[in-house]
Design an enzyme around this catalytic site. Structure first.
Site, short mmCIF file in Angstrom:
data_model
loop_
_atom_site.label_atom_id
_atom_site.label_comp_id
_atom_site.label_asym_id
_atom_site.label_seq_id
_atom_site.Cartn_x
_atom_site.Cartn_y
_atom_site.Cartn_z
CE LYS A 194 -1.79 2.19 2.62
NZ LYS A 194 -1.22 3.85 2.04
CD GLU A 269 13.68 4.00 7.68
OE1 GLU A 269 13.62 5.14 8.60
OE2 GLU A 269 13.54 3.75 6.76
CB CYS A 303 13.58 9.15 7.09
SG CYS A 303 14.70 7.77 6.31
CD GLU A 399 11.23 12.67 10.92
OE1 GLU A 399 10.16 12.12 11.87
OE2 GLU A 399 11.59 12.10 10.54
#
Ligand code: TXE
Length: 495
Positions: A194, A269, A303, A399
């Site tokens: 997906k 992750e 990331c 972040e």
């Protein structure tokens, strides 16, 4: 401005009523809910995509289950590798089309998709294909007592776990999708993937190429739509493993749901707040070049990108001055503008989030350069450099996943290590120095899944990648992925 002309095949793809790809075929269900896919370079609607219904997701899982127990499951390791190599060839042959599809919906520079994302996807695929014939167990000699001369032998087998649910984000949808496809198919698993609802196009095209490459129907299925499809997949009894890349809050929810569904294996992750340390001996120009290459590429939406810069006090002023000058001179433009050096953010929600960070930084007087939105209609902002107000500054903790980099000076190595490790995350970190002894002393003290020296963010298929602490569970690449996509079966024999 020199805008890349759209290939006619890309326009045809956009006009083709895209939906999902199930059991070897594209499917756009009649009467399905349709969602808009935007072009972040100008905020226009690129196309409408059919949201997969629950019934279609169910069909995709059943197709993957049948292929696991049939066509793909019975394909020899060698032929699995051959098919993956053919897919790599087809990606190369269709590179420009894939690059354009990926850039259009993600806002990623066409240079980056042409020179990095598409060719690196090929490199990763070929690397994984080579592993297909090298997955093996071990033999061992049991120490059981022998009363009447009987003997024992034992060995282990590595067996594919089954149907994998892959859930991927919008930042590198093609390459991250390839990582999941390659890992699963190499090990003999099948996959229902997906993609992010912001970037549902390029993997649909990959699924078509997979069939052309000889990967049988059902082995790779793409179901497009929102996070609720992800939830349906995770809860499904036929899903043996979930491989997720995305944000921390969603990753935590995915992990909990997978464990409570069926103790389903899960790899996560997630994000990072990656530190980069510039020691006293660094060359200012090389440091600035390195920061530009890694922290601001794809507008910081990477990331593993560095968001915290710890710079030796003796070099802070020079590096910040030079970096600000270079950032201020960057040419901003859309994803297909070949002259642009800095593009739009990937979507409106993310743009709004970054503007929220700008408001905080401006209110606290932290902006060294940037910190403002740029005129639209696309989702443009200035590349931004902030100064931290002490080592506990919120900009050193949360972040941003955008082009916002925060700087703090340090004086000695112990202080540096303490500050680098003061984070809930541990995805990547870097040390920039020509003093090898210092680098080697620092590496074991840094809490991160990857430590780079004089580089940052670069990933290679031979080198395991993943996070410690709040950055995730599990490793991709190297041989480490095999443990995650196969189950170890022990066999004991008496003779
Ligand atoms: O990510 P999500 P989003 C960060 C970035 C961004 C924020 C939100 O800061 O602004 O996350 O982005 C699917 N069960 N990162 O919303 O929610 C979703 O449909 C199962 C960092 O795009 O993590 C998509 O396919 N699946 C990140 C995928 O999960 C669910 C990269 C990722 O979506 C789900 C991207 C659910 N309950 C964004 N909800 C990184 N660090 O790499 C959503 N999804």
């Amino acid at each position: 401005m020199s805008e890349t002309p759209l290939l006619s095949s890309v326009q045809r793809f956009l006009d083709s009523d895209p939906g999902s790809f199930v059991d070897g075929q594209r499917v756009s269900e009649s009467g399905a809910e349709r969602f808009e896919v935007y072009n972040p370079s100008n905020a226009s609607v690129l196309t409408l995509v059919s949201h997969a219904s629950e019934a279609l997701v169910e069909r995709a899982v059943e197709a993957a289950h049948s292929a696991f127990h049939g066509s793909w499951g019975s394909t020899s390791p060698y032929l699995r590798g051959v098919a993956l190599n053919r897919l790599a060839d087809l990606i190369e042959a269709n590179a420009e089309e894939l690059a354009q599809l990926e850039s259009l919906s993600s806002g990623k520079s066409i240079h980056l998709t042409r020179q990095l994302e598409v060719p690196q996807s090929v490199v990763f695929l070929r690397y994984f294909a080579g592993w297909a014939t090298k997955i093996h167990g071990q033999t061992m000699t049991p120490s059981l007592p022998s009363f009447q001369g009987e003997q024992y032998a034992a060995f282990t087998r590595r067996e594919a776990v089954g149907v994998v649910a892959g859930i991927t984000p919008w930042n590198f949808s093609l390459m991250i999708g390839i990582w999941k496809i390659a890992s699963a198919l190499t090990c003999g698993c099948t996959l229902v993937l997906k993609p992010s609802e912001f970037t549902p196009l390029s993997l649909l095209r990959i699924a078509e190429l997979a069939v052309e490459a000889g990967i049988p129907a059902g082995a790779l299925n793409i179901v497009n739509g929102s996070g609720r499809i992800g939830q349906q997949l995770i809860g499904h009894k036929r899903i043996a493993k979930v491989s997720f890349t995305g944000s921390v809050p969603t990753g935590v929810a995915v992990g909990k749901a997978a464990i409570s569904a069926n103790l389903t294996r899960v790899t996560l992750e997630l994000g990072g707040k990656n530190p980069a340390a510039f020691l006293a001996d660094v060359d200012v120009d090389a440091a600035v070049e390195g920061i530009l290459q890694t922290a601001y590429v794809h507008q910081g939406q990477v990331c593993a990108a560095p968001e915290r810069l710890y710079i030796h006090r003796s070099k802070v002023e020079a590096i910040c001055a030079k970096l600000s000058e270079r950032l201020g001179a960057m040419k901003v433009g859309g994803a297909l503008d070949e002259s642009a050096q800095f593009g739009p953010l990937a979507n409106k929600a993310h743009h709004d989030k970054i503007l929220g960070f700008f408001a905080q930084a401006n209110a606290r007087g932290q902006v060294i350069c940037g910190g403002k939105p740029l005129p639209g209609p696309g989702y443009f902002v200035q590349p931004t450099l902030l100064k931290a107000l002490g080592e506990h500054d919120p900009f050193l903790q949360e972040e941003t996943f955008g082009p916002i980099v925060t700087v703090l000076p340090f004086d000695d190595e112990d202080e540096l290590v303490r500050m680098m490790n003061d984070s809930p995350f541990g995805l990547g970190a870097s040390v920039w120095t020509n003093d090898l002894a210092k680098a080697m002393r620092l590496i074991p003290r840094i809490e991160a899944g990857t430590v780079w020296v004089n580089m940052h963010t670069f990933l290679d298929p031979a080198v395991p990648f993943g996070g410690v602490k709040g950055s995730g569970i599990g490793r991709e690449f190297g041989s480490a992925f095999i443990d995650d996509y196969t189950e170890l079966k022990s066999v004991m024999m008496r003779f």
